[in-house]
Scaffold this active site. Sequence first.
Site, PDB file in Angstrom:
ATOM      1  CE1 TYR A   1     102.694  -4.716  15.060  1.00  0.00           C
ATOM      2  CE2 TYR A   1     100.962  -6.276  15.593  1.00  0.00           C
ATOM      3  CZ  TYR A   1     102.337  -5.762  15.119  1.00  0.00           C
ATOM      4  OH  TYR A   1     102.952  -6.932  14.247  1.00  0.00           O
TER       5      TYR A   1
ATOM      6  CD  GLU B   1      99.278 -13.599  14.333  1.00  0.00           C
ATOM      7  OE1 GLU B   1      99.225 -13.250  12.988  1.00  0.00           O
ATOM      8  OE2 GLU B   1      99.826 -12.945  15.316  1.00  0.00           O
TER       9      GLU B   1
END
Length: 590
Positions: free
Chosen positions: A370, A284
Site C-alpha cells: 500500500y 475502495e
Amino acid sequence: MEIKDPTTYTDLTQGKIKRIDFHISVDFSRHTLDIEARYQLQEPVRGSLYLDSFKIDLKEAHTDGHKLEWDFDVEDDVLGERLHLQGLEGESSFTLIFRTSPEARALQWLNASQTAGGNYPFLYSQCQATHARSIFPCQDAPSVRFTYSAEVQVPQELVAVMAAEQLEVQEGKHTTFLFKMPQPIPSYLFALGVGNLAFRELGPRTGIYAEPEIIEAAAWEFAENEIKMMEAEKLLGPYLWERYDLLVLPPSFPFGGMENPRLTFLTPTAILGTRGQTSLITHELAHAWTGNLVTNATWQDFWLNEGWTTYAETRITEVLEGKDSEDLHAAYNEKGLIASMERVGMDSPYTCLKLPAEKDADSPAPTVPYYKGCFFLRECEYAVGRERFDDFIQKYMASFQFQSLTTEAFLDFLKAELPQVFEKVNVQQWIYEPGLPDANTWHRPTSRLYDEVQEVLNAYQQGIRPTKEQVQDWHRYQILSFLQGLPKQIPVEDCQYFDDILELEKRNDVAFFSHFSVICVASGYEAILPRIEQYIGTIGRMLYILPIVRAMIETDWSRGYVRPLFERVRDRHHQITVNAIEGLLKKARL
Ligand code: BES
Ligand code: ZN
C-alpha cells in the site's frame, strides 16, 4: 506471456474459464450453499483439467453428453484440494453439482444475535485473496477472468445481493434473485451477501444496502459518494462498472472495505456519525480502476492493486479534503509503513514491492504494498510532473482495462511511456530491494498538521502533558498520529488521562481504540481489559485487532489472557480472522 502463480494448482497454459452460470441455494440451517454451475472455457481442454477447490463436496460432474470422473488428487493446508476432472479432452464446457463446506474459508454465517437488527441471520463472502475456491471450484488466480450469471435462492424474508447487476426477483416459497455480471472478473472479486437488507439511493449511480436499523445513519455517512465518483473519473477515466453501491456488513467483517465490483463491502465501524472515515470509500472506489479494471497478475504483484489504489486515494482526497489533510495522511502512513517494515525486519523480502513467490498469498507485512507502492508512484509523479503523470495514468487504465498484468509488464509500459522516470528514480531499488531508499533520496511526506502533533509529543517527552483544549479541535488523523507517536510504554495515569482528554470512549472510533489499547497493554493498564474483550468480541477488522492481539502476546501480564479470550470470541469471527489470530497464537506457542 506465461504466468507462474504458486497460489493456484491450475495449469495456466490450459484453456481458461470464460463464463460460469450458477444456481445457488442458500441453506442457513446447514451453513452450506448447494450449487449447480455450468462452466465454459475459452478453448477445448487438452488432457486433464485441474481446478482449485477447498472442502467442496462434489456430487456430480458432467458435460452435455456424458458423466465425468474426478478425483481430488493433491491436498495442502493452504492451497486446498486439487480437483482433477477427467474425460474432458476436446470439450469446452461442463457442469458441476456440489455443496460448500460449513468451514468454507470465504463464507461467514452469522446468527441473528451478531447482526444490527438481531432478528435474522446473515451471510457474506470474502474471496480475496484465494478463498473463492471454497465457494466453487475454479482457476483461483487473478490472471483468469470470467463473466457469470447467478440465480440465488434464499429464505423468503431475506435479500440477496451480489457484486453484479441485479436483474429480477422471483417471489415464492423461497425468494430467488437473478444476477448477471457482464464484465469479466477474476475469481477473487466474486461476492455474495444475504440478510435482512434495506436499500437507499444516494445518487444516480450510487446507493447503499444495510440492515434497516442502520440504513439512515449509513446513508448520511456516505451521502457524498456520487461526488467522489466524479472526482475519481477525472483522475482515472470513465467508470466502466455502471453502478457503485455499498453493502454495510456486520462488525465481524475482517476488513475496512473490500472492492467487490459494483458493490463495495464495508465495515459498519466506518459509520462514525462524522463522515470522518470516508477516505475508506475513496480507496475502495479507486479499486474500480486500479485492481478491478487493471488487475495484479499474481499476488506477488499486489502493489499494482494496493499501491496504485492508495496513490489514487491520496490524489482524490487531496481534491476533496484539501492538501493539508492529505499531507497529514501521508505523514501518518509513512510512520505506519516504517513500523510494519521494522516488525518483519528492514531487510525482509516482504518489504520489497515485488513479493516472494509463495503459495500463501498473505504477507506478514501487509501494508508494504500500500504505502511503499504509493510513495514509489509519487516519486514517479515528481520525476515527470503531475500533468504528464496524469496523462500516463489515463493511458495506463485505457491500455490494460479488463486485463491482469505483472510488475514487469507494468515497468515495460512505464519505460515506454515515461523513460525520464528511470533517469530520476531508482526503479530497480524501489521494486526489488527491501526497506526504503535513503531518506534524502526521495520526497518524504511533510505536513504542517503532523508537525503540530510532533511538537506536542516532544513536549510530552519533556514531561509536559497536553491539555484538553490543545487537542480538542484536532483532525482525526492528528489524533491518530498522536497515538501512533506516543512512547510504547507510558505511566498508567497517563493512559487514563489521554483516554479522558481525547474522549476516546465517546468518539467510539475503532482506529483510536486500536492504537490506544496497544499502549495500554504495554503500559500495564490492566483496567483496559474488559473494553478490549468487548472490542475483540465484536469487531473483525484485522488492521485494528491484530495489533492488540500482538501486544497482548508480547506483554507478560496479558499473555495468559489471550488464548482464553480468543476462545470466548472465536465463533463470532470470520474464518479469515480466526486463522490470522490462530497463526499469531501458534507462533507464540499459546
Ligand atoms: N482489497 C483490500 C482488502 C483485502 C486485502 C482483502 C488483501 C483481502 C486480502 C481493501 O481494498 C483494503 O485495502 N482495505 C483496507 C482499507 C484501506 C482504506 C487501506 C482495510 O480493510 O483495512
Ligand atoms: Zn485496497
